[in-house]
Motif scaffolding. Structure first.
Motif, mmCIF file in Angstrom:
data_model
loop_
_atom_site.group_PDB
_atom_site.id
_atom_site.type_symbol
_atom_site.label_atom_id
_atom_site.label_comp_id
_atom_site.label_asym_id
_atom_site.label_seq_id
_atom_site.Cartn_x
_atom_site.Cartn_y
_atom_site.Cartn_z
ATOM 1 N N ASP A 77 0.826 -1.213 0.000
ATOM 2 C CA ASP A 77 0.000 0.000 0.000
ATOM 3 C C ASP A 77 0.859 1.262 0.000
ATOM 4 O OD1 ASP A 77 -2.329 -1.453 -0.056
ATOM 5 O OD2 ASP A 77 -2.711 -1.286 2.114
ATOM 6 N N SER A 78 1.953 1.242 0.741
ATOM 7 C CA SER A 78 2.827 2.421 0.769
ATOM 8 C C SER A 78 3.520 2.619 -0.575
ATOM 9 C CB SER A 78 3.854 2.305 1.893
ATOM 10 O OG SER A 78 4.749 1.248 1.637
ATOM 11 N N LEU A 79 3.897 1.524 -1.236
ATOM 12 C CA LEU A 79 4.486 1.654 -2.571
ATOM 13 C C LEU A 79 3.475 2.207 -3.567
ATOM 14 C CD1 LEU A 79 6.655 -1.584 -2.953
ATOM 15 C CD2 LEU A 79 7.424 0.756 -2.555
ATOM 16 N N GLY A 130 0.907 4.137 -2.844
ATOM 17 C CA GLY A 130 0.715 5.550 -2.508
ATOM 18 C C GLY A 130 1.838 6.415 -3.053
ATOM 19 N N ALA A 131 3.074 5.933 -2.945
ATOM 20 C CA ALA A 131 4.212 6.688 -3.475
ATOM 21 C C ALA A 131 4.142 6.779 -4.991
ATOM 22 C CB ALA A 131 5.518 6.020 -3.049
ATOM 23 N N THR A 132 3.695 5.700 -5.639
ATOM 24 C CA THR A 132 3.559 5.708 -7.096
ATOM 25 C C THR A 132 2.491 6.697 -7.539
ATOM 26 O OG1 THR A 132 4.242 3.405 -7.166
ATOM 27 C CG2 THR A 132 3.138 4.255 -9.109
ATOM 28 N N GLN A 133 1.367 6.722 -6.845
ATOM 29 C CA GLN A 133 0.295 7.666 -7.183
ATOM 30 C C GLN A 133 0.756 9.106 -6.990
ATOM 31 O OE1 GLN A 133 -2.958 6.382 -4.769
ATOM 32 N NE2 GLN A 133 -3.545 4.741 -6.168
ATOM 33 N N LEU A 134 1.489 9.364 -5.924
ATOM 34 C CA LEU A 134 2.006 10.709 -5.680
ATOM 35 C C LEU A 134 2.960 11.125 -6.796
ATOM 36 C CD1 LEU A 134 2.268 13.158 -3.776
ATOM 37 C CD2 LEU A 134 4.179 11.955 -2.712
ATOM 38 N N TYR A 135 3.844 10.216 -7.211
ATOM 39 C CA TYR A 135 4.773 10.529 -8.291
ATOM 40 C C TYR A 135 4.021 10.807 -9.585
ATOM 41 C CZ TYR A 135 8.097 10.073 -12.008
ATOM 42 O OH TYR A 135 8.820 10.307 -13.140
ATOM 43 N N ARG A 136 2.978 10.028 -9.862
ATOM 44 C CA ARG A 136 2.213 10.250 -11.090
ATOM 45 C C ARG A 136 1.566 11.629 -11.092
ATOM 46 N NH1 ARG A 136 -1.111 4.760 -11.342
ATOM 47 N NH2 ARG A 136 -2.437 6.156 -10.159
ATOM 48 N N MET A 137 1.036 12.049 -9.953
ATOM 49 C CA MET A 137 0.419 13.382 -9.888
ATOM 50 C C MET A 137 1.455 14.474 -10.120
ATOM 51 S SD MET A 137 -2.479 13.191 -6.919
ATOM 52 C CE MET A 137 -1.548 12.314 -5.706
ATOM 53 N N ILE A 138 2.612 14.332 -9.507
ATOM 54 C CA ILE A 138 3.669 15.331 -9.686
ATOM 55 C C ILE A 138 4.138 15.348 -11.139
ATOM 56 C CG2 ILE A 138 6.051 15.905 -9.063
ATOM 57 C CD1 ILE A 138 5.385 14.872 -6.236
#
Length: 148
Positions: free
Chosen positions: A79-81, A83-91
């Protein structure tokens, strides 16, 4: 805090007093996190680590804290991976949009026009007033001589 000051009758009455030892025991999961934040920021400010190295220390420290407290499972790690992937995609999407807008503005010459207008603001005001007087609206000319 503001709500509590505005509504003093709706605040529950403090019935039990806690000692310092009880407060310390209640915050036992918060103290390692605060120490990790202090370690990461301290290593940057002390010049021991760069921001990237400190971020890596922070990730390893967060994994260690999670494993020590027993909350690290395969599911929470996945789940943390995610979440980090989704954050990177938004950025990445924000940066791609900014790059597109930069190219589009450069293509239409907006920065040049703004620079020219800023350097001679009074001339721009005069041009706008002249265009209004002639009946230009949104780039379309409305000629008063056409109706004659």
């Amino acid at each position: 805090m503001v709500w509590a000051l505005a509504n003093p009758g709706r605040i529950p009455v403090a019935t039990a007093r806690t000692t310092f030892a009880q407060k310390l025991h209640a915050s036992r999961h918060l103290i390692p996190v605060m120490m990790l934040i202090g370690f990461v920021l301290g290593s940057i400010y002390a010049g021991v680590a760069t921001a990237t190295e400190a971020a890596a220390f922070g990730v390893v420290g967060a994994l260690a804290i999670s494993a020590t407290q027993g909350s690290l499972t395969r599911r929470t790690f996945a789940d943390s991976l995610m979440g980090a992937t989704q954050l990177y995609r938004m950025i990445a999407l924000i940066l791609a949009g900014a790059a597109f807008l930069t190219l589009a503005m450069g293509y239409i010459g907006l920065p040049r026009h703004l620079a020219e207008c800023g350097s001679r603001a009074s001339a721009c005001r005069a041009v706008r007033a002249d265009r209004r007087a002639r009946g230009f609206s949104s780039g379309l000319a409305v000629s008063s001589t056409a109706s004659r």
